[in-house]
Design a protein around this motif. Sequence first.
Motif, PDB file in Angstrom:
ATOM      1  N   GLY A  35      66.716  44.583  33.596  1.00 34.13           N
ATOM      2  CA  GLY A  35      67.321  44.191  34.960  1.00 34.13           C
ATOM      3  C   GLY A  35      66.329  43.579  35.822  1.00 34.13           C
ATOM      4  O   GLY A  35      66.499  43.190  36.984  1.00 34.13           O
ATOM      5  N   VAL A  36      65.062  43.220  35.306  1.00 30.07           N
ATOM      6  CA  VAL A  36      63.962  42.428  36.100  1.00 30.07           C
ATOM      7  C   VAL A  36      64.084  41.141  35.801  1.00 30.07           C
ATOM      8  O   VAL A  36      63.702  40.731  34.932  1.00 30.07           O
ATOM      9  N   GLU A  37      64.954  40.403  36.480  1.00 34.23           N
ATOM     10  CA  GLU A  37      65.156  39.024  36.018  1.00 34.23           C
ATOM     11  C   GLU A  37      64.854  37.933  36.994  1.00 34.23           C
ATOM     12  O   GLU A  37      64.488  36.738  36.571  1.00 34.23           O
ATOM     13  N   ASP A  38      64.537  38.263  38.240  1.00 31.73           N
ATOM     14  CA  ASP A  38      64.038  37.347  39.255  1.00 31.73           C
ATOM     15  C   ASP A  38      62.321  37.613  39.297  1.00 31.73           C
ATOM     16  O   ASP A  38      62.126  38.323  40.340  1.00 31.73           O
ATOM     17  N   ILE A  39      61.737  36.874  38.583  1.00 31.72           N
ATOM     18  CA  ILE A  39      60.400  36.994  38.522  1.00 31.72           C
ATOM     19  C   ILE A  39      59.785  35.580  38.612  1.00 31.72           C
ATOM     20  O   ILE A  39      60.149  34.426  38.275  1.00 31.72           O
ATOM     21  N   THR A  40      58.665  35.453  39.587  1.00 32.45           N
ATOM     22  CA  THR A  40      57.937  34.449  39.788  1.00 32.45           C
ATOM     23  C   THR A  40      56.381  34.615  39.310  1.00 32.45           C
ATOM     24  O   THR A  40      55.710  35.472  39.481  1.00 32.45           O
ATOM     25  N   GLN A  41      55.932  33.294  38.567  1.00 32.17           N
ATOM     26  CA  GLN A  41      54.784  33.267  37.930  1.00 32.17           C
ATOM     27  C   GLN A  41      53.709  32.534  38.978  1.00 32.17           C
ATOM     28  O   GLN A  41      54.041  31.608  39.269  1.00 32.17           O
ATOM     29  N   VAL A  42      52.712  33.142  39.261  1.00 35.03           N
ATOM     30  CA  VAL A  42      51.559  32.637  40.108  1.00 35.03           C
ATOM     31  C   VAL A  42      50.197  32.558  39.599  1.00 35.03           C
ATOM     32  O   VAL A  42      49.746  33.605  39.053  1.00 35.03           O
ATOM     33  N   MET A  43      49.850  31.401  39.299  1.00 32.84           N
ATOM     34  CA  MET A  43      48.421  31.040  38.529  1.00 32.84           C
ATOM     35  C   MET A  43      47.567  31.128  39.631  1.00 32.84           C
ATOM     36  O   MET A  43      47.706  30.242  40.585  1.00 32.84           O
ATOM     37  N   VAL A  44      46.558  32.067  39.661  1.00 35.91           N
ATOM     38  CA  VAL A  44      45.609  31.728  40.794  1.00 35.91           C
ATOM     39  C   VAL A  44      44.020  31.462  40.479  1.00 35.91           C
ATOM     40  O   VAL A  44      43.343  31.361  41.320  1.00 35.91           O
ATOM     41  N   GLY A  45      43.847  31.121  39.304  1.00 34.79           N
ATOM     42  CA  GLY A  45      42.359  30.498  38.932  1.00 34.79           C
ATOM     43  C   GLY A  45      42.281  30.576  37.285  1.00 34.79           C
ATOM     44  O   GLY A  45      43.082  31.089  36.693  1.00 34.79           O
ATOM     45  N   TYR A  46      41.143  30.209  37.025  1.00 33.89           N
ATOM     46  CA  TYR A  46      40.683  30.279  35.531  1.00 33.89           C
ATOM     47  C   TYR A  46      39.467  31.214  35.486  1.00 33.89           C
ATOM     48  O   TYR A  46      38.637  31.600  36.305  1.00 33.89           O
ATOM     49  N   ASP A  47      39.413  31.667  34.066  1.00 36.53           N
ATOM     50  CA  ASP A  47      38.373  32.532  33.593  1.00 36.53           C
ATOM     51  C   ASP A  47      37.827  32.289  32.436  1.00 36.53           C
ATOM     52  O   ASP A  47      38.423  31.554  31.512  1.00 36.53           O
ATOM     53  N   GLY A  48      36.559  32.703  32.081  1.00 38.69           N
ATOM     54  CA  GLY A  48      35.798  32.435  30.777  1.00 38.69           C
ATOM     55  C   GLY A  48      35.759  33.753  30.409  1.00 38.69           C
ATOM     56  O   GLY A  48      35.317  34.621  30.831  1.00 38.69           O
ATOM     57  N   ILE A  49      36.028  33.996  28.971  1.00 39.44           N
ATOM     58  CA  ILE A  49      35.657  35.176  28.192  1.00 39.44           C
ATOM     59  C   ILE A  49      34.310  35.062  27.784  1.00 39.44           C
ATOM     60  O   ILE A  49      33.798  34.138  27.122  1.00 39.44           O
ATOM     61  N   VAL A  50      33.422  35.899  28.107  1.00 43.37           N
ATOM     62  CA  VAL A  50      31.870  35.923  28.200  1.00 43.37           C
ATOM     63  C   VAL A  50      31.576  36.662  26.904  1.00 43.37           C
ATOM     64  O   VAL A  50      32.078  38.103  26.964  1.00 43.37           O
ATOM     65  N   VAL A  51      30.636  36.338  26.061  1.00 36.99           N
ATOM     66  CA  VAL A  51      30.167  37.309  25.136  1.00 36.99           C
ATOM     67  C   VAL A  51      28.664  37.474  25.752  1.00 36.99           C
ATOM     68  O   VAL A  51      27.990  36.535  25.761  1.00 36.99           O
ATOM     69  N   GLY A  52      28.580  38.557  26.217  1.00 37.10           N
ATOM     70  CA  GLY A  52      27.219  38.897  26.912  1.00 37.10           C
ATOM     71  C   GLY A  52      26.327  39.788  26.046  1.00 37.10           C
ATOM     72  O   GLY A  52      26.704  40.509  25.286  1.00 37.10           O
ATOM     73  N   GLN A  53      24.987  39.818  26.538  1.00 32.60           N
ATOM     74  CA  GLN A  53      23.807  40.801  25.751  1.00 32.60           C
ATOM     75  C   GLN A  53      23.061  41.123  27.186  1.00 32.60           C
ATOM     76  O   GLN A  53      23.056  40.683  28.145  1.00 32.60           O
ATOM     77  N   LYS A  54      22.166  42.063  26.952  1.00 30.14           N
ATOM     78  CA  LYS A  54      21.218  42.595  27.591  1.00 30.14           C
ATOM     79  C   LYS A  54      20.456  41.607  28.376  1.00 30.14           C
ATOM     80  O   LYS A  54      19.785  40.731  27.470  1.00 30.14           O
ATOM     81  N   SER A  55      20.180  41.395  29.563  1.00 30.79           N
ATOM     82  CA  SER A  55      19.556  40.264  30.100  1.00 30.79           C
ATOM     83  C   SER A  55      17.683  40.304  29.534  1.00 30.79           C
ATOM     84  O   SER A  55      17.243  41.491  29.532  1.00 30.79           O
ATOM     85  N   GLY A  56      17.453  39.324  29.578  1.00 34.62           N
ATOM     86  CA  GLY A  56      15.753  39.148  29.042  1.00 34.62           C
ATOM     87  C   GLY A  56      15.436  39.066  27.583  1.00 34.62           C
ATOM     88  O   GLY A  56      14.566  38.733  26.892  1.00 34.62           O
ATOM     89  N   GLU A  57      16.607  39.173  26.540  1.00 42.16           N
ATOM     90  CA  GLU A  57      16.562  39.160  25.266  1.00 42.16           C
ATOM     91  C   GLU A  57      16.664  37.598  24.901  1.00 42.16           C
ATOM     92  O   GLU A  57      17.288  36.879  25.620  1.00 42.16           O
ATOM     93  N   PRO A  58      16.329  37.479  23.664  1.00 41.39           N
ATOM     94  CA  PRO A  58      16.538  36.117  23.045  1.00 41.39           C
ATOM     95  C   PRO A  58      17.897  35.707  23.273  1.00 41.39           C
ATOM     96  O   PRO A  58      18.861  36.050  22.756  1.00 41.39           O
ATOM     97  N   ALA A  59      18.255  34.530  23.792  1.00 43.00           N
ATOM     98  CA  ALA A  59      19.563  34.229  23.910  1.00 43.00           C
ATOM     99  C   ALA A  59      20.137  33.788  22.559  1.00 43.00           C
ATOM    100  O   ALA A  59      19.864  33.189  21.879  1.00 43.00           O
ATOM    101  N   LEU A  60      21.565  34.266  22.450  1.00 46.55           N
ATOM    102  CA  LEU A  60      22.266  33.835  21.352  1.00 46.55           C
ATOM    103  C   LEU A  60      23.162  32.673  21.593  1.00 46.55           C
ATOM    104  O   LEU A  60      23.392  32.402  22.880  1.00 46.55           O
ATOM    105  N   ASP A  61      23.350  32.009  20.644  1.00 49.20           N
ATOM    106  CA  ASP A  61      24.277  30.815  20.578  1.00 49.20           C
ATOM    107  C   ASP A  61      25.196  31.142  19.320  1.00 49.20           C
ATOM    108  O   ASP A  61      24.778  30.915  17.994  1.00 49.20           O
TER     109      ASP A  61
END
Length: 373
Positions: A132-158
Motif C-alpha cells: 500500500g505504499v504507492e505514492d513515493i517521491t525520489q529525491v537525489m541529494v548529491g554524489y558520493d564516492g566509495i573510498v578504499v581507505g588505509q591508515k594515514s602515513g602508510e605507502p599509498a595504494l593504487d
Amino acid sequence: MLTTLINKRSKSLLALTAGTVLLAACGQGQNGGQEASQGNAEGSSGDNAQSAEQFDRAQLRIVGSSTVYPFSSYVAEEMGATTDFRTPVVESTGSGGGFKLFCTGVAENTPDMTNASRPMKASELKMCQDNGVEDITQVMVGYDGIVVGQKSGEPALDLSREQLTKAVAAKVPQDGQLVDNPYTKWSDIDSSLPDYDILVYGPPTSSGTRDAFEELVIEHGAENIDGYNGEKPAIRQDGKFVPSGENDNLIVQKLAQNANAIGIFGYSFLEENRDKIQAAKIDGVEPKRELISSGEYPISRSMFFYTKNAHAEKIGGFDEYVTLFLSDQMASDRGALKKLGLISLPAEELDQMRQNWKNKEKVTADSLKGGHG
C-alpha cells in the motif's frame, strides 16, 4: 478516544456518530456502544476522513543509509534547533534495511522517509506497492564516492578494480575453472602490491555501499577478468573480508589500529577523518570532489532519500524537512553539508529536485535509475 475522533470529524459525521452511539448503547450497553461508534468512525466513515487526521507521534521518523545518515542527521538537528518542530528521529539501518522498514505499509508506526546510497530497486518498489505504499517521491541529494581507505602515513595504494575483485571474491578463475579464492596476500594477486595479508573491512549485506561496491567494482572486475564467463562472484567469507556493520566510523577506527588493513566506506568519512586515514587510488584516480561529481572517479554513485507521501499531511514538519535539506543553506556547493563531505548536485539539478518535490513526482519503475552508479 471517542471524543478525540468526534472532534476531528465534520458536523455531519458528528451527527452520524452520535446516532450510532445511541443505537448501539440500546442494544449493547455503554461500553459496547463506544466500541460500535469507534468502529463506525474509523471504518465505515470512509478512508478520506481517516487520511486527513494527524498522527499522534510528534516527530518525523527517517531510516536508511549509513552514508546519507550524517547529512540527514545534520538537517534534522538544524530543523529541531531553528523551528518549532521536534527534531526528526534518524536511524542508520542501511539502504536495504531502510527500504524493508519503509515498505511495510502506511501505518503510523512505519517510517516517513528512507535514505539510500543507491536507487531503489524495482523489487523494493513492488514490495512497497504490495503493502500500500504507492505514492513515493525520489529525491537525489548529491554524489558520493566509495573510498578504499588505509591508515594515514602508510605507502599509498593504487588498486585496479580487477585487483580488488581478486582480493574479495569467493571464487577466482584458475586453469580454466572457478576455484575457492587462494589469495592470502596482496602480493599473491600482483607482485607489485604489498607483501602483507589481505584484510578488508567492508559493509554488510544490508548496506547500499555494499550493493554499489558489488556493482561498480566486482561486476566490472569480473567482466574484465578472463574465466568468469558472465558470472558475478560472491564476496568471500573466509575471514579476509570482514563485514563491519552499518557504522562506518567503526571501520575508520579499525584502520587507524591496523596498518595492513583496508576499509570500504563513503567519502564523507574520509573527509571527517583525514588525520587518521587516507584513500587509495582506484584505477589511478583519487577520490576528489570534482572527480566524483563528474563520474571520472570509477566508484562514484548518487545519494537519495525517498518520501512516503501518504504521511505528508499527517505529521508536522514533513515538507519543512525536505525543503530545508534541499535548500542552498544545506545542499548547495556553499551549504553546510559540504563540510561533512556532501558532493553537491550542480545548481540546475538541485533546482530540478526542488521542483520534483514541489510536484510530488511519483516514483515508477522507469524513473528509479539516475545519477552515477
